[in-house]
Every structure is written in structure tokens, then in C-alpha cells.
Enzyme design. Structure first.
Site, PDB file in Angstrom:
ATOM      1  N   ASP A  16       0.834  -1.200   0.000  1.00 17.47           N
ATOM      2  CA  ASP A  16       0.000   0.000   0.000  1.00 17.47           C
ATOM      3  C   ASP A  16       0.870   1.252   0.000  1.00 17.47           C
ATOM      4  O   ASP A  16       1.956   1.255   0.571  1.00 17.47           O
ATOM      5  CB  ASP A  16      -0.898  -0.032   1.247  1.00 17.47           C
ATOM      6  CG  ASP A  16      -2.086   0.901   1.137  1.00 17.47           C
ATOM      7  OD1 ASP A  16      -2.283   1.520   0.062  1.00 17.47           O
ATOM      8  OD2 ASP A  16      -2.818   1.033   2.133  1.00 17.47           O
ATOM      9  N   TRP A  21       3.088   7.883  -2.417  1.00 19.30           N
ATOM     10  CA  TRP A  21       4.504   8.021  -2.782  1.00 19.30           C
ATOM     11  C   TRP A  21       4.614   8.981  -3.977  1.00 19.30           C
ATOM     12  O   TRP A  21       5.472   9.869  -3.997  1.00 19.30           O
ATOM     13  CB  TRP A  21       5.074   6.645  -3.141  1.00 19.30           C
ATOM     14  CG  TRP A  21       6.530   6.617  -3.463  1.00 19.30           C
ATOM     15  CD1 TRP A  21       7.559   6.359  -2.594  1.00 19.30           C
ATOM     16  CD2 TRP A  21       7.135   6.840  -4.746  1.00 19.30           C
ATOM     17  NE1 TRP A  21       8.760   6.420  -3.261  1.00 19.30           N
ATOM     18  CE2 TRP A  21       8.532   6.707  -4.571  1.00 19.30           C
ATOM     19  CE3 TRP A  21       6.636   7.135  -6.014  1.00 19.30           C
ATOM     20  CZ2 TRP A  21       9.436   6.857  -5.624  1.00 19.30           C
ATOM     21  CZ3 TRP A  21       7.527   7.295  -7.061  1.00 19.30           C
ATOM     22  CH2 TRP A  21       8.909   7.162  -6.865  1.00 19.30           C
ATOM     23  N   HIS A  33       2.876   3.427  -9.064  1.00 18.42           N
ATOM     24  CA  HIS A  33       2.667   2.001  -9.345  1.00 18.42           C
ATOM     25  C   HIS A  33       3.898   1.395 -10.037  1.00 18.42           C
ATOM     26  O   HIS A  33       4.275   0.262  -9.752  1.00 18.42           O
ATOM     27  CB  HIS A  33       1.419   1.808 -10.209  1.00 18.42           C
ATOM     28  CG  HIS A  33       0.149   2.146  -9.479  1.00 18.42           C
ATOM     29  ND1 HIS A  33      -0.104   1.724  -8.192  1.00 18.42           N
ATOM     30  CD2 HIS A  33      -0.942   2.883  -9.854  1.00 18.42           C
ATOM     31  CE1 HIS A  33      -1.298   2.171  -7.796  1.00 18.42           C
ATOM     32  NE2 HIS A  33      -1.812   2.886  -8.786  1.00 18.42           N
ATOM     33  N   GLU A  63     -11.949  -4.974  -5.087  1.00 22.01           N
ATOM     34  CA  GLU A  63     -12.447  -3.596  -4.898  1.00 22.01           C
ATOM     35  C   GLU A  63     -11.698  -2.594  -5.786  1.00 22.01           C
ATOM     36  O   GLU A  63     -12.171  -1.481  -6.011  1.00 22.01           O
ATOM     37  CB  GLU A  63     -12.316  -3.175  -3.427  1.00 22.01           C
ATOM     38  CG  GLU A  63     -13.293  -3.882  -2.478  1.00 22.01           C
ATOM     39  CD  GLU A  63     -12.956  -5.350  -2.208  1.00 22.01           C
ATOM     40  OE1 GLU A  63     -11.769  -5.720  -2.224  1.00 22.01           O
ATOM     41  OE2 GLU A  63     -13.909  -6.148  -2.006  1.00 22.01           O
ATOM     42  N   ASN A  64     -10.516  -2.985  -6.283  1.00 20.07           N
ATOM     43  CA  ASN A  64      -9.728  -2.050  -7.102  1.00 20.07           C
ATOM     44  C   ASN A  64     -10.386  -1.711  -8.439  1.00 20.07           C
ATOM     45  O   ASN A  64     -10.008  -0.742  -9.094  1.00 20.07           O
ATOM     46  CB  ASN A  64      -8.303  -2.584  -7.358  1.00 20.07           C
ATOM     47  CG  ASN A  64      -7.394  -2.501  -6.144  1.00 20.07           C
ATOM     48  OD1 ASN A  64      -6.450  -3.278  -6.000  1.00 20.07           O
ATOM     49  ND2 ASN A  64      -7.658  -1.557  -5.238  1.00 20.07           N
ATOM     50  N   ARG A 184      -5.195  -2.374   8.601  1.00 25.30           N
ATOM     51  CA  ARG A 184      -6.397  -3.203   8.402  1.00 25.30           C
ATOM     52  C   ARG A 184      -6.099  -4.268   7.355  1.00 25.30           C
ATOM     53  O   ARG A 184      -5.106  -4.173   6.618  1.00 25.30           O
ATOM     54  CB  ARG A 184      -7.589  -2.336   7.993  1.00 25.30           C
ATOM     55  CG  ARG A 184      -7.347  -1.499   6.770  1.00 25.30           C
ATOM     56  CD  ARG A 184      -8.556  -0.649   6.382  1.00 25.30           C
ATOM     57  NE  ARG A 184      -8.170   0.255   5.308  1.00 25.30           N
ATOM     58  CZ  ARG A 184      -7.700   1.485   5.490  1.00 25.30           C
ATOM     59  NH1 ARG A 184      -7.603   1.990   6.700  1.00 25.30           N
ATOM     60  NH2 ARG A 184      -7.323   2.220   4.461  1.00 25.30           N
TER      61      ARG A 184
HETATM   62  C1  FPP Z   1      -1.636   0.306  -3.338  1.00 21.55           C
HETATM   63  O1  FPP Z   1      -1.257   1.606  -3.615  1.00 21.55           O
HETATM   64  C2  FPP Z   1      -1.241  -0.696  -4.306  1.00 21.55           C
HETATM   65  C3  FPP Z   1      -2.056  -1.323  -5.218  1.00 21.55           C
HETATM   66  C4  FPP Z   1      -3.334  -0.816  -5.679  1.00 21.55           C
HETATM   67  C5  FPP Z   1      -1.706  -2.618  -5.760  1.00 21.55           C
HETATM   68  C6  FPP Z   1      -0.258  -2.995  -5.788  1.00 21.55           C
HETATM   69  C7  FPP Z   1       0.319  -2.816  -7.120  1.00 21.55           C
HETATM   70  C8  FPP Z   1       1.639  -2.746  -7.379  1.00 21.55           C
HETATM   71  C9  FPP Z   1       2.663  -2.897  -6.332  1.00 21.55           C
HETATM   72  C10 FPP Z   1       2.117  -2.475  -8.766  1.00 21.55           C
HETATM   73  C11 FPP Z   1       2.252  -3.626  -9.687  1.00 21.55           C
HETATM   74  C12 FPP Z   1       2.156  -4.987  -9.115  1.00 21.55           C
HETATM   75  C13 FPP Z   1       2.698  -6.095  -9.685  1.00 21.55           C
HETATM   76  C14 FPP Z   1       2.516  -7.445  -9.069  1.00 21.55           C
HETATM   77  C15 FPP Z   1       3.516  -6.000 -10.890  1.00 21.55           C
HETATM   78  P1  FPP Z   1      -2.411   2.708  -3.610  1.00 21.55           P
HETATM   79  O2  FPP Z   1      -2.628   3.109  -5.021  1.00 21.55           O
HETATM   80  O3  FPP Z   1      -3.624   2.211  -2.901  1.00 21.55           O
HETATM   81  O4  FPP Z   1      -1.701   3.828  -2.784  1.00 21.55           O
HETATM   82  P2  FPP Z   1      -2.416   5.004  -1.953  1.00 21.55           P
HETATM   83  O5  FPP Z   1      -3.211   4.334  -0.854  1.00 21.55           O
HETATM   84  O6  FPP Z   1      -1.241   5.779  -1.428  1.00 21.55           O
HETATM   85  O7  FPP Z   1      -3.258   5.780  -2.906  1.00 21.55           O
END
Ligand code: FPP
Length: 230
Positions: A16, A21, A33, A63-64, A184
């Protein structure tokens, strides 16, 4: 009796903080990402070197799908690139790839690459990388219950449920890590986490690395696991 902890066999990671970042650097979320995907590689390599046998990474939750289409595109593109890289290096790395999640809504191209990669690495003996992709723990439990009903069972044990999860042969994770300061589970491994230790760190996922993983393992070693005993 309390158990002293050496190294966990299986760790789960809720990755997360990619968006934050990027925001801190006034960059688009896609940059977060991309950097997050690099952290995935670093972390798998470090875990493999440390002797971890299984790692489950929460790559895309059910949920994404509610994110903007452009962000979903970025995540799918990064995922496809990662699957391609694993496919090309499958013979020299000993990594075994497993996938946990529902197939519906995933693009056909990704599904085909996932299936090919799972087949190509099935006999590999190194770290097992379980990608939680289009994954939700409640959906996984519903999937297990649906299978039980199809089989006609009228009474079930916890083991019956465990055996019908997406990856029944993987042991439950002893340790679950979540980055970015959120504390969580967000629909991750609800059933398997019954006795997991949790490690929360404020480090944002794109900054995660071998040292941060070692800190998490150090914290795990210091925990007393009693499993309901004394
Ligand atoms: C959370 O950051 C991360 C994700 C939605 C999924 C994880 C995805 C990656 C690490 C990139 C690619 C993965 C692979 C396996 C190649 P967020 O966007 O929720 O961050 P925020 O809460 O700061 O907005």
C-alpha cells in the site's frame, strides 16, 4: 505452549502507498505504481535469498475495479509486463508462480499469460509467489462454500473449507505485512490469517526493500505465538 519463531514459511504482503509516494513527489499515480512494481521484484528477490518459501502479494483486489479506468489500465499493463518478465526468466530463476483470485473481469490476454506462467513454473522448487489478483477473501470463502455445495456436503469442518481455497496446499501465512501506515486487512486472506502475526510499517510500498523486510522478520522473531494456549 508458546513457540519461538525462526523464519516464517509464508509471508503475505498488502502493498500500500503507491499513490501517496507519487503525490509526495508531485508525480502521477502511475509513477507510484511503476516504482511499486520495482519494489515487488526487490522484495521477492530478498525473500527468496532469506529462505522464505511462500510469499502472497496483494496485487489487485476485487475492490480495485472501482478506480478510474486509466489507473486500472496502468496496473494491468504493469502486471502483464511482470508476467512477461517472469515467463522469460522462468528457466533460470527457480520461482514458482501461483495465482489466487477470480477470473471474471480480467482481460483475456492476462488470463492466457497467467495460465502459461503457472504451467511453465509448476515444477520449480524455489520460492512460490502467490499473486493475489482480482482477489477478495470473502469471494474466496464464497468460492469454497460453492464448491462444498456442489459436492453435496451438508456439514463441513474448517479443514473442508481450507482445502477448497484458491491455493489449498500453501500453509497459512505466519506473518502479514502492510505498508503505508494503514492497519487493516482490507479483505486479504481473512481465513488464512486466523493466527498470523501482523506487522504494520509507515514505509510506503515503493520504498520497501530488503532492509525493511529484514525489520519485519526481526519483529516477527520477537513475537510470542501462543495459538490460544498459554
Ligand atoms: C496500493 O497503492 C497498491 C495497489 C493498488 C496494488 C499494488 C500494485 C503494485 C505494487 C504495482 C504492480 C504490481 C505487480 C505485481 C507487478 P495505492 O494506489 O492504494 O496507494 P495510496 O493508498 O497511497 O493511494
Amino acid at each position: 505452549m508458546a513457540e519461538t519463531n525462526a523464519l516464517p514459511l509464508h509471508i503475505g504482503i498488502i502493498m500500500d502507498g503507491n499513490g501517496r509516494w507519487a503525490a509526495r513527489r508531485a508525480l502521477p499515480r502511475s509513477a507510484g505504481h511503476r516504482e511499486g512494481a520495482r519494489a515487488v521484484q526487490r522484495t521477492i528477490e530478498a525473500a527468496s535469498e532469506l529462505g522464505i518459501k511462500y510469499i502472497t502479494l496483494y496485487a489487485f483486489s476485487t475492490e480495485n475495479w472501482s478506480r478510474p479506468a486509466s489507473e486500472i489500465d496502468t496496473l494491468m499493463h504493469l502486471l502483464e509486463k511482470t508476467l512477461d518478465e517472469y515467463q522469460q526468466s522462468a528457466h533460470k530463476r527457480d520461482w514458482r508462480i501461483l495465482i489466487s483470485g477470480e477470473r471474471d473481469r480480467l482481460p483475456a490476454g492476462i488470463l492466457a499469460k497467467m495460465d502459461a506462467l503457472v504451467r511453465a513454473t509448476a515444477e520449480n522448487k524455489g520460492i512460490s509467489i502467490n499473486l493475489a489478483l482480482n482477489y477478495g477473501a470473502r469471494q474466496e470463502l464464497a468460492h469454497a462454500v460453492n464448491r462444498l455445495m456442489k459436492e453435496g456436503l451438508t456439514a463441513v469442518t474448517p479443514q473442508d473449507i481450507s482445502r477448497r481455497l484458491y491455493q489449498p496446499e500453501i500453509p497459512d501465512p505466519e506473518l502479514i505485512i502492510r505498508t503505508s501506515g494503514e492497519e487493516r486487512l482490507s479483505n486479504f486472506l481473512l481465513w488464512q490469517a486466523a493466527y498470523s502475526e501482523f506487522y504494520f510499517t509507515p514505509v510506503l510500498w515503493p520504498d520497501f526493500n530488503a532492509d525493511e523486510l529484514k525489520k519485519a522478520l526481526e519483529a516477527y522473531r520477537a513475537r510470542k505465538r501462543r495459538f490460544g494456549g498459554i
